[in-house]
Motif scaffolding. Structure first.
Motif, short mmCIF file in Angstrom:
data_model
loop_
_atom_site.label_atom_id
_atom_site.label_comp_id
_atom_site.label_asym_id
_atom_site.label_seq_id
_atom_site.Cartn_x
_atom_site.Cartn_y
_atom_site.Cartn_z
N MET A 223 0.85 -1.20 0.00
CA MET A 223 0.00 0.00 0.00
C MET A 223 0.89 1.25 0.00
SD MET A 223 -2.96 0.97 2.77
CE MET A 223 -3.78 2.53 2.65
N PRO A 224 0.63 2.19 -0.91
CA PRO A 224 1.49 3.39 -0.96
C PRO A 224 1.32 4.24 0.30
CG PRO A 224 -0.40 3.64 -2.42
CD PRO A 224 -0.42 2.22 -1.94
N ILE A 225 2.39 4.91 0.68
CA ILE A 225 2.35 5.78 1.86
C ILE A 225 1.51 7.01 1.53
CG2 ILE A 225 3.72 7.21 3.42
CD1 ILE A 225 6.04 5.23 2.88
N GLN A 226 0.54 7.29 2.38
CA GLN A 226 -0.31 8.46 2.18
C GLN A 226 -0.01 9.51 3.24
OE1 GLN A 226 -4.26 6.65 2.11
NE2 GLN A 226 -4.38 7.17 -0.07
N GLN A 227 -0.10 10.75 2.84
CA GLN A 227 0.17 11.84 3.77
C GLN A 227 -1.07 12.72 3.87
OE1 GLN A 227 3.56 14.18 2.73
NE2 GLN A 227 3.17 15.73 4.29
N ALA A 228 -1.46 13.02 5.09
CA ALA A 228 -2.60 13.90 5.31
C ALA A 228 -2.13 15.35 5.25
CB ALA A 228 -3.25 13.62 6.65
N ASN A 229 -2.74 16.13 4.39
CA ASN A 229 -2.41 17.55 4.30
C ASN A 229 -3.57 18.39 4.78
OD1 ASN A 229 0.23 17.57 3.18
ND2 ASN A 229 -0.64 16.89 1.24
N TRP A 230 -3.26 19.40 5.55
CA TRP A 230 -4.28 20.34 6.00
C TRP A 230 -3.72 21.74 5.85
CZ3 TRP A 230 -4.36 24.06 9.89
CH2 TRP A 230 -5.62 24.65 10.14
N SER A 231 -4.54 22.66 5.36
CA SER A 231 -4.11 24.05 5.22
C SER A 231 -5.03 24.96 6.01
CB SER A 231 -4.15 24.45 3.73
OG SER A 231 -3.98 25.85 3.62
N PRO A 232 -4.47 25.93 6.71
CA PRO A 232 -5.33 26.89 7.43
C PRO A 232 -6.03 27.85 6.50
CG PRO A 232 -3.04 27.55 7.60
CD PRO A 232 -3.04 26.23 6.88
N TYR A 233 -5.66 27.84 5.22
CA TYR A 233 -6.21 28.79 4.25
C TYR A 233 -7.11 28.11 3.23
CZ TYR A 233 -2.49 31.95 5.89
OH TYR A 233 -1.66 32.74 6.64
N ASP A 234 -7.98 28.92 2.65
CA ASP A 234 -8.77 28.53 1.49
C ASP A 234 -8.84 29.78 0.61
OD1 ASP A 234 -10.40 27.16 -0.25
OD2 ASP A 234 -12.21 27.32 0.98
N ASN A 235 -9.20 29.60 -0.67
CA ASN A 235 -9.44 30.77 -1.51
C ASN A 235 -10.89 30.73 -1.97
OD1 ASN A 235 -9.45 32.95 -3.20
ND2 ASN A 235 -7.69 32.30 -4.42
N ASN A 236 -11.68 31.70 -1.49
CA ASN A 236 -13.10 31.72 -1.80
C ASN A 236 -13.44 32.50 -3.07
OD1 ASN A 236 -13.34 31.91 1.68
ND2 ASN A 236 -13.99 30.13 0.51
N GLY A 237 -12.40 32.90 -3.81
CA GLY A 237 -12.62 33.55 -5.11
C GLY A 237 -13.29 34.90 -5.01
N GLY A 238 -13.77 35.37 -6.16
CA GLY A 238 -14.42 36.69 -6.22
C GLY A 238 -13.46 37.76 -6.71
N THR A 239 -14.03 38.86 -7.16
CA THR A 239 -13.26 39.93 -7.78
C THR A 239 -13.70 41.29 -7.25
OG1 THR A 239 -13.18 38.59 -9.80
CG2 THR A 239 -12.56 40.89 -10.02
N CYS A 240 -12.72 42.18 -7.04
CA CYS A 240 -12.98 43.54 -6.58
C CYS A 240 -12.34 44.54 -7.54
CB CYS A 240 -12.39 43.78 -5.19
SG CYS A 240 -12.77 42.51 -4.00
N VAL A 241 -12.99 45.67 -7.73
CA VAL A 241 -12.47 46.74 -8.59
C VAL A 241 -12.72 48.08 -7.91
CG1 VAL A 241 -12.82 47.99 -10.77
CG2 VAL A 241 -12.75 45.51 -10.78
N ALA A 242 -11.77 49.01 -8.03
CA ALA A 242 -11.98 50.38 -7.54
C ALA A 242 -11.41 51.37 -8.55
CB ALA A 242 -11.31 50.57 -6.18
N ILE A 243 -12.13 52.46 -8.74
CA ILE A 243 -11.70 53.53 -9.66
C ILE A 243 -11.86 54.87 -8.94
CG2 ILE A 243 -12.17 54.72 -11.84
CD1 ILE A 243 -13.23 52.12 -12.98
N ALA A 244 -10.80 55.68 -8.97
CA ALA A 244 -10.84 57.02 -8.34
C ALA A 244 -11.03 58.08 -9.40
CB ALA A 244 -9.53 57.27 -7.58
#
Length: 223
Positions: free
Chosen positions: A1-22
């Motif tokens: 059986m291949p060795i498996q590694q559990a990965n956990w990240s404290p981050y996620d990317n929830n996507g979305g876009t922001c724009v600002a114009i002065a």
């Protein structure tokens, strides 16, 4: 059986876009309302924009849990400022506070990509753009988030700012009228939604000017 590694990240990317114009006497800040993770949509109606002070509005994409934590810190710091100085924080002061707050957490950063917009002490529109660890710059327009790679080239083409190396320094404000800037933002998002799966559902637009803050919405693609 291949060795498996559990990965956990404290981050996620929830996507979305922001724009600002002065502009010369206004600032337009806009973001879509979709929040995703992977190929799943968590909600179609989540506002990425917060008004931090009378003349300061922040739009944030990235990891929305970190964004919310950052917003709470800025609100608390602004409340302290109001008690000590008996006035609202100006937009350039809020820009410096946001930079300091992000830089303070540079070894375990807030995974948020922010644009701050508002009016400066002279009533001119101002936009500040950030990376995740607090490096910031005052610009005439900016975009952050999953659709920024599609929107920034379009804004560069339409609104190219004068080089910061030119002397004497030129104002980093766009020559558009307020209604033209709002229409441009709508065009940006309508086209980004076609190509970016993390941008869509609804567009929220805030316009700051001398009379106050005005909010409007536009429907985007739902798929």
């Amino acid at each position: 059986m291949p060795i498996q590694q559990a990965n956990w990240s404290p981050y996620d990317n929830n996507g979305g876009t922001c724009v600002a114009i002065a502009g010369s006497d206004y600032c337009v800040i806009a973001a879509d309302t979709r929040m995703s993770t992977g190929y799943s949509i968590l909600t179609r109606d989540y506002s990425k924009i917060i008004q931090l002070a009378e003349k300061s509005v922040m739009a944030s994409s990235g990891f929305q849990a970190d964004v919310r934590a950052l917003q709470k810190v800025l609100e608390a710091r602004h409340l302290t400022y109001q008690h000590q100085h008996n006035k609202q924080m100006s937009c350039p002061a809020m820009a410096q506070l946001l930079s300091n707050t992000l830089y303070y957490k540079r070894f375990f950063p807030y995974y948020s990509f922010n644009v701050l917009g508002g009016l400066d002490n002279e009533g001119k529109g101002c936009v500040f753009t950030y990376d995740a660890v607090g490096s910031y710059e005052r610009v005439g327009y900016s975009s952050q988030g999953s659709g920024s790679t599609l929107i920034m080239p379009f804004l560069d083409n339409q609104l190219k700012s004068p080089s910061p190396l030119l002397l004497p320094a030129k104002d980093a404000v766009t020559p558009l009228s307020e209604s033209e800037a709002v229409d441009l933002v709508k065009t940006c998002f309508a086209s980004a939604t076609e190509r970016d799966i993390y941008t869509g559902d609804k567009l929220e637009i805030l316009v700051l000017n001398a009379t106050g803050v005005h909010r409007e919405y536009m429907e985007l693609r739902k798929d």
